[in-house]
Every structure is written in C-alpha cells, then in structure tokens.
Design an enzyme around this catalytic site. Sequence first.
Site, short mmCIF file in Angstrom:
data_model
loop_
_atom_site.label_atom_id
_atom_site.label_comp_id
_atom_site.label_asym_id
_atom_site.label_seq_id
_atom_site.Cartn_x
_atom_site.Cartn_y
_atom_site.Cartn_z
N GLU A 10 -36.10 -40.42 15.30
CA GLU A 10 -34.70 -40.20 14.93
C GLU A 10 -33.86 -41.36 15.47
O GLU A 10 -34.29 -42.13 16.35
CB GLU A 10 -34.22 -38.86 15.53
N HIS A 24 -38.76 -31.97 10.53
CA HIS A 24 -39.43 -31.04 11.44
C HIS A 24 -38.78 -29.65 11.39
O HIS A 24 -37.65 -29.49 10.91
CB HIS A 24 -39.39 -31.57 12.87
#
Length: 218
Positions: free
Chosen positions: A87, A10
């Site tokens: 994550e 990202h």
Amino acid sequence: MKYTIYLLRHGQTWFNKYNRMQGWSDTPLTPEGVAVAQKAAQKLQDVAFDAAFSSDARRAIDTCEIITAANCNQANLQPTKLTNFREQFYGYFEGMFSDEAWYLTLFPHGYKTFNAAGQQVGLDQTKDWMKEADPFNDAENATEYWDRLQAGFNYLDEIAFDGAKILLVSHGTTIKSLAERFGNGSFKITKGPANSSLTTLVRDNGQNVVTDYAQVLA
C-alpha cells in the site's frame, strides 16, 4: 505479450474496521475479513491462475492463501510476496484515525476529505501533499510510489507469458490509484474498492489498462 492481472483487495482488517491509516503498518484480518475472502475464493475458484502474488503485508498474504487454497489450479500455485505492491506509505500518519490524518494533510490546500481532494486534484497530488505534511518527510510522494510499482510490473513481465492469468492481492488505495491512472476515464472512482473486491488489469506489451474496477465478489 499480453496477460491479465486479477487485482484483489485483501479482506477486512481491524484497522479497516476502526477507520485507521494502514499503509505499511499491518493488522490481522477480522473474522468478517476471513469470511469475505473465503466468499471471493469461491467466486474465483474456476479461474485457473498461472501465478499468485501478494504484497508482503500479513493481511494480503493471508488473503492470497485463502484464494489460492480454493483455486482449481491450487496444486501448481506457490503464493509469493512482492514488496513492490505494498500500500501507499503514509509515514508519520500511519495508524492515525483516517479522517484526522487527511484533514491535517489536506486542509492547508482547501480540502477537508480524501475523497473530495481526490476527485478535484487527483490521487497523485494527495500523495505529494501527504509527504509535504509529514514532519519526518517519510510518507511516499507520487514519484516514489509509482517508481516502486513500476519495478513490480517489470518483474511480472519477466515471469509472465502471453495469455497468463495472475492473481495479485494488494490494497485499497493502490488499486484505486491504478484504476485512476490506467482506467482511461472509464470508472467513477469516488471511493476505494471494497475488501476482497476484484479489479482486472490487462498488461499488453508493457502498457496497463484497467478493464474492470472494484467488482464485489462476496
């Protein structure tokens, strides 16, 4: 069946900018993070993705939407959230200044920094040590982490087809962990991938091989 996953980190977030732990917690993309994602989108616009996924973190969703909006196959893409590719979860240490969190986790084992420990003992060991250091025992250990990701790959196997090109927007430590485990020692993984950098993973009959790591697109 053999297909390619285009793993994109990202864009930069506020916690990235301030060097804070950002696993399952989330902060928005900074203006710089939007800009670097837009640059990556231009570099990838001619890759005709067959499907597009992101973790369910806002930072990954927003980056995925930026990438797909510029893609040559945009009309046929519907970005979809996959919680499996979140994550690593840092538990008690979420939001903490990163250097402090890793010092508290690693110092009892003779290390002071995440990079030093990762290079010496591997990322899976640092995951186990963080769970051990978490007073709530909420942080993911390596087994919990890889079980979650494997479920994500199993799902992709169900929807993919031979030769497919799949966009997957995920996160720095996750991409670094995949490169360490499936890169066959081809990459010197001393630091995490830059925001909006590209890592490619080929999945061939259920086996993963990382073929390129942290290619900077911006």
